[in-house]
Design a protein around this motif. Structure first.
Motif, short mmCIF file in Angstrom:
data_model
loop_
_atom_site.label_atom_id
_atom_site.label_comp_id
_atom_site.label_asym_id
_atom_site.label_seq_id
_atom_site.Cartn_x
_atom_site.Cartn_y
_atom_site.Cartn_z
N TYR A 1 33.15 32.31 44.66
CA TYR A 1 34.39 32.07 43.92
C TYR A 1 34.52 30.56 43.70
N ASP B 1 39.33 36.21 44.91
CA ASP B 1 39.76 36.03 43.52
C ASP B 1 41.07 36.74 43.20
N SER C 1 32.74 39.19 34.32
CA SER C 1 32.09 38.53 35.46
C SER C 1 32.70 37.17 35.76
N ASN C 2 33.60 36.74 34.95
CA ASN C 2 34.26 35.45 35.17
C ASN C 2 35.76 35.62 34.90
N ARG C 3 36.46 34.58 35.25
CA ARG C 3 37.89 34.55 34.97
C ARG C 3 38.11 33.51 33.89
N GLN D 1 43.22 29.63 35.66
CA GLN D 1 42.44 30.81 35.34
C GLN D 1 43.39 32.00 35.17
N GLU E 1 33.23 36.79 29.82
CA GLU E 1 31.83 37.19 29.90
C GLU E 1 31.73 38.56 30.59
#
Length: 599
Positions: free
Chosen positions: A298, A253, A342-344, A329, A380
């Motif tokens: 990912y 990531d 926890s996310n992009r 992103q 998130e």
């Protein structure tokens, strides 16, 4: 009763008898004259001589041969009339007077010249006369004539006329034939060839060689035999391609704490162009999707769509327009990224430009309007969802450019821009009003050297003010460029510079100025082998006293085309970011192998 007069009837009968008698006399006279004429012709055609003697003397070459009478003599012709004395003169007929030229010696002397009498008439010495007999002098046939065939002497070979000054072998052979026997002149058999007169047949060069056409279509080799053909739909040509491969990376990531993984990478590209005679339009699509096969989980889509057009309104006025959409992103190393998510979060960008350009002799003016719209997705953290709608904004600006033409290839210009940055929320979650006015001043040059080099370069100053007095304005040097350069055939170099203003979300922070420069090189080593390399350098000037964020990236690759439709891709890249803030430091290395299908 009165009887009819009989004497009148007798006179009528006597008249009819008188006319019949006259007609009979006329018919007898006509038949007699006809028989007399045929008799003279028959006597005149006889060519036999008494005592079986033959004709003497030469026969003229041009005179027709005498008629040979082989009809058997009638018995009455072979008997003489009793009491008639034979006379040589009467038997041979009356000869014609020979030709005597006016100039003496014009003709050679005849062998019988001693036998000539007066007026050229041969003396009557009992010998047959020279020359053919002429029986047309009398109406009575000779007393005694036997059947005799007059032989015709062989023709003398004609002597070819000699041209003045001719001394070749053909003339010599003609002179030799004069002394030859006429009987053996035309003997059959092999004829000896004269090498000079009749040279041996040999092959000679052609004189009527074919000549190439003045205007003809010469077949040319395809300079790009492995380039995509495209799909034509009317005046639009679509060139799609899809790539599928595997990427092994050390940082999935691209974050400060990322881990290695093996990703499945799918890339879809398409380009559509028009084939219009005057105006033009184009549309590009580029989408990439990465998904983890093994390693760190990912998943990241990246989509870009951009199109444009150009309208030529006369010789000096041009209207251009572009529009684009991009989904990506958020960069984990950016200062505006929320840490610990926890996310992009996704970022959507929508932009559009419209401009008009007009030339005034050596000067030109360019007016362009631009609108950008940017929205951010939710972040998130655990089970908590954080909205970022206070970061959504719209930027609209108008730029005016003016310049003059130093030469057809170099055109310096100056540009002024003014715009407004408007956030959807007038006050963000921290209570700051971040909208403001943006101004820019640039100077540069447009270059157009055809296929060798084209593009523009500009340097200036950019300032973004903020409505909240507690925040400082974001300002700095601006540099923008887009240049295509081809140092030699088969080598293309793309140079790009970008300057943009980035906002901030943290309390008390105004934002930053981001600079990025790229150099891409593509080299066609062979018709089916392409090498490419790319260098990326970035610099972020943070206005929150956190220093500079420096980034660097390099990528090399090769594409081998099996044909126009299938190719093999291999690439390797390395990129890193160095900053005074630990959460912004990243390092990533990856290798990619895949297959590309194109049309």
């Amino acid at each position: 009763m009165t009887q009819p007069p009989k004497p009148r009837a007798e006179v009528r009968r006597n008249g009819r008898s008188f006319r019949s008698a006259i007609n009979a006399c006329l018919m007898a006279t006509l038949l007699g004259s006809t028989a007399f004429g045929f008799g003279n012709s028959a006597f005149a055609q006889q060519t036999v001589l008494p005592d079986n003697s033959q004709l003497r003397g030469s026969i003229q070459e041009n005179a027709p041969p005498p008629a040979q009478n082989t009809r058997p003599a009638r018995p009455a012709d072979s008997q003489s009339t009793p009491g008639q004395t034979s006379s040589p003169t009467n038997d041979s007929g009356i000869p014609s007077r020979p030709y005597e030229p006016v100039s003496p010696g014009a003709l050679p002397a005849d062998d019988d010249s001693s036998n000539l009498g007066r007026l050229g008439v041969p003396a009557n010495d009992g010998s047959p006369p020279s020359g053919p007999s002429d029986n047309s002098g009398g109406i009575n046939p000779p007393p005694s004539v036997e059947e005799t065939v007059v032989p015709v002497p062989a023709e003398r070979a004609p002597t070819p006329a000699r041209r003045p000054g001719a001394t070749n072998a053909a003339t010599a052979d003609a002179d030799a034939n004069v002394d030859r026997d006429p009987a053996t002149l035309y003997e059959t058999g092999a004829i000896e060839q004269s090498q000079e007169a009749n040279p041996a047949e040999r092959r000679t060069d052609k004189d009527n060689m074919p000549v190439s056409a003045i205007e003809r279509r010469t077949p040319r080799l395809d300079p790009e035999p492995f380039a995509p053909l495209g799909i034509r739909a009317g005046t639009v040509i679509l060139r799609p391609s899809i790539s599928q491969g595997l990427r092994a990376t050390t940082n999935a990531d691209n974050s400060s704490d990322g881990k290695s993984a093996v990703l499945s990478e799918t890339r879809l590209r398409a380009r559509a162009t028009t084939d219009w005679s005057r105006h033009s339009a184009w549309l590009d699509f580029d989408g990439t999707y990465d998904k983890t096969i093994s390693g760190e989980d990912y998943s990241a889509p990246n989509i870009g769509l951009r199109g444009g057009f150009q309208l030529d309104l006369g010789a000096r006025t041009t209207v251009t327009g572009e529009a684009g959409y991009r989904y990506r992103q958020e960069d984990p190393s950016a200062p505006t990224t929320i840490q610990g998510t926890s996310n992009r979060p996704g970022v959507q960008e929508l932009d559009g430009t419209l401009g008009v350009r007009h030339e005034f002799g050596k000067f030109f003016g360019d007016l362009k309007g631009k609108v950008n719209r940017t929205t951010y997705g939710k972040a998130e953290i655990g089970n908590t969802t954080i909205s970022q709608k206070d970061r959504d904004n719209t930027f609209a600006s108008i730029a005016l450019r003016g310049g003059f033409e130093m030469s057809p290839a170099i055109k310096p210009f100056a540009e002024v821009e003014i715009g407004k940055l408007i956030y959807d929320e007038k006050v963000d979650f921290n209570g700051y009003r971040r909208s403001g006015v943006r101004t820019g001043l640039r100077g540069g040059v447009e270059i157009d050297f055809g296929e060798k080099m084209s593009g523009e370069f500009a340097v200036g100053y950019l300032r973004q003010s903020i409505d909240d007095d507690r925040l400082k304005a974001v300002e700095g040097l601006s540099a923008d460029a887009a240049i295509k350069w081809s140092p030699q055939r088969g080598t293309d170099v793309d140079i790009g510079l970008l300057t943009r203003v980035e906002g901030a979300t943290a309390p008390g922070e105004s934002g930053s100025v981001y600079y990025e420069g790229t150099v891409g090189i593509k080299r066609q080593v062979r018709a089916n082998l392409d090498l490419n390399a790319k260098l990326i350098a970035s610099l972020r000037d943070n206005k929150d006293d956190t220093g500079l964020d420096k980034g660097f990236g390099a990528e090399i690759g090769a594409t081998y085309w099996f044909n126009r439709f299938v190719g093999l891709d291999v690439s390797a890249r390395h990129q890193l970011v160095r900053s005074d803030v630990d959460s912004r430091n990243t390092d990533e290395t990856s290798i990619y192998v895949g297959v590309t299908l194109q049309r």
